[in-house]
Design an enzyme around this catalytic site. Sequence first.
Site, PDB file in Angstrom:
ATOM      1  N   GLY A 227     -14.507  12.684   0.111  1.00 18.17           N
ATOM      2  CA  GLY A 227     -13.850  11.541   0.983  1.00 18.17           C
ATOM      3  C   GLY A 227     -13.394   9.920  -0.350  1.00 18.17           C
ATOM      4  N   ALA A 228     -12.393  10.888  -1.497  1.00 17.25           N
ATOM      5  CA  ALA A 228     -11.551  10.603  -2.061  1.00 17.25           C
ATOM      6  C   ALA A 228     -11.040   9.744  -2.101  1.00 17.25           C
ATOM      7  CB  ALA A 228     -11.961  10.987  -3.376  1.00 17.25           C
TER       8      ALA A 228
ATOM      9  N   GLY B 200     -11.628   4.723   1.488  1.00 15.14           N
ATOM     10  CA  GLY B 200     -12.672   3.434   1.341  1.00 15.14           C
ATOM     11  C   GLY B 200     -13.434   3.365   0.406  1.00 15.14           C
ATOM     12  N   LEU B 201     -14.602   3.314  -0.052  1.00 16.04           N
ATOM     13  CA  LEU B 201     -15.367   3.326  -1.310  1.00 16.04           C
ATOM     14  C   LEU B 201     -14.892   4.642  -1.928  1.00 16.04           C
ATOM     15  CD1 LEU B 201     -18.555   1.932  -0.054  1.00 16.04           C
ATOM     16  CD2 LEU B 201     -16.927   0.962  -0.732  1.00 16.04           C
TER      17      LEU B 201
ATOM     18  N   TYR C  68     -26.466   7.362  13.551  1.00 10.19           N
ATOM     19  CA  TYR C  68     -26.595   7.405  11.757  1.00 10.19           C
ATOM     20  C   TYR C  68     -26.841   6.395  11.274  1.00 10.19           C
ATOM     21  CZ  TYR C  68     -24.016   4.450   7.869  1.00 10.19           C
ATOM     22  OH  TYR C  68     -23.701   4.174   6.879  1.00 10.19           O
TER      23      TYR C  68
END
Length: 530
Positions: A235-236, A239-240, A394
Amino acid sequence: MCACVAIIGKDNAPLYIATANVDKEIALQYQVHASLDVIDERCATNQKAAADGRELYLGSLISTEQYKIYGYVTNTKIKFLIVIDASSTSSFRENEVRAMFRNLHNLYTDAVCNPFYTPGEPLTSASFDRANIHNIHWVAAENPYIVHQIVILLFPLERRPNNSESRKSVIPTPTTTTTSSMPFVPSEVTLPLAGAGAATGLFGSIVLLRLYKLRKWGWVKSNYSLEGKTFVITGANTGLGYETTKALVRRQATIVMACRNLNKANEAIGKIRTELGGTIPGALIPMELDLASFRSIRNFTSELKRTIPQLYCLVNNAGLAVREPEFTAEKYEVHFGVNHLGQFLLVDLLKQQLLEQKTRVVVVSSRMHEIEAEIDFAHLGRWVEYNSRLNRLYNNSKLMNFYYARELYKRGFNVHVLCPGLCHTDFFRHYEPKWYHYLVFSPIVWLMLRSGEQVQQLLTYTPTPAEPDGAQNIIYAATESVTTPEQNPVTGYFISNVKMRRSKFHFDEETSVRLWDESVRAIAESEKNK
């Protein structure tokens, strides 16, 4: 006239000393030091008041031909001393000296209540220094424009000197002066000014609270080169994950950007290049990875093994939270399938390389694992509507992350689990907030949530470019954190605010092992049903 002001700590270490005459500084400091024994004796004879926790005004401590020294002790054993020129003592009454101590005490209290002040350290605040210097009578001759402030803070109303007399030797006397009355200010002006002052005070308080929270969240202060080290970040591109990628490549690391969409990965690379001034110090390698598909995970690991022989760190960052039912290619609801099972398979396929090379394995959990979270084995992998205002699926997946990290640690992996903190990113993009949500919650977001990037001038730590405060825990886990036999995932420790803290959740060993076994079974059944 005041010659010296001193604030002394409990252990008689000086916290603050200011003198009017630099040439007599050593002599005045000696007088202050000599007065400490007298203070101790006076306090010993006032045991009852000390036991009651009261402040003690000690009056005159030492009188010499040149100076008279007065003392005052707070209920926390902080000592205040004021040295007055002997030629001025006849004009000072006892109640006026007390008033001077009260004002000095108030200045000290304001300074130590600053959230950035470390108790016991010398008072090096520039604002405190200015407040004291501007409030001691000796500066009148040097700066007549602050005489009014000096008089207000150090002298009672009836003893305030005439302004024109204080200034006559320094500045021309105005043709018309008023020394005893205030100008008339209409109420129509007073109320708006008061409102503006209140608004300014509120805004200032909010800014100070924000600064305090930034300081509390912590920052990675190391800036050494990561050249030659390869990181895989899932997930690069957003977001973070994006902020972590930018921070590490700035330090010359090689980053494999494991993203579901290669077009977005390449867009992120272009954005990083622009934000870093047109050049990328390290290397960025985009590779396709969809954690919602076992086939994509297997293809990714095969390509990674072929092209990346040495892996320094694997950051399991990718995750999501959704409102409506969504499922992976293997028909598992996405909180279980992506947040837990996808990274479980990813690590399992790379386990030989990770163990042999002692690769750091970073698991991004959340403190939400402490709130209404459980491992619901009866509905594992299914969409369940819980009667809760929270996204229980979650929260459950974040608890699974922690249990999973515990089992990895038991099996010899170099694993680090963390909570990034509640951050203002696009993580909750699936929730589709309305315009009025932005209107209502924007002030709260700015005050309470960690941002992607923060202006460095607000901090004492200032590396060259701004680093993302929301990604600090991930950066710390990927580069610096160290587990010990006492502090590790098995004992319930995880990284929060760039330091280890213990989870409030009571972990159960039977549940830990069972979740691992059920995860292995779920992957095997999916392969069997192809």
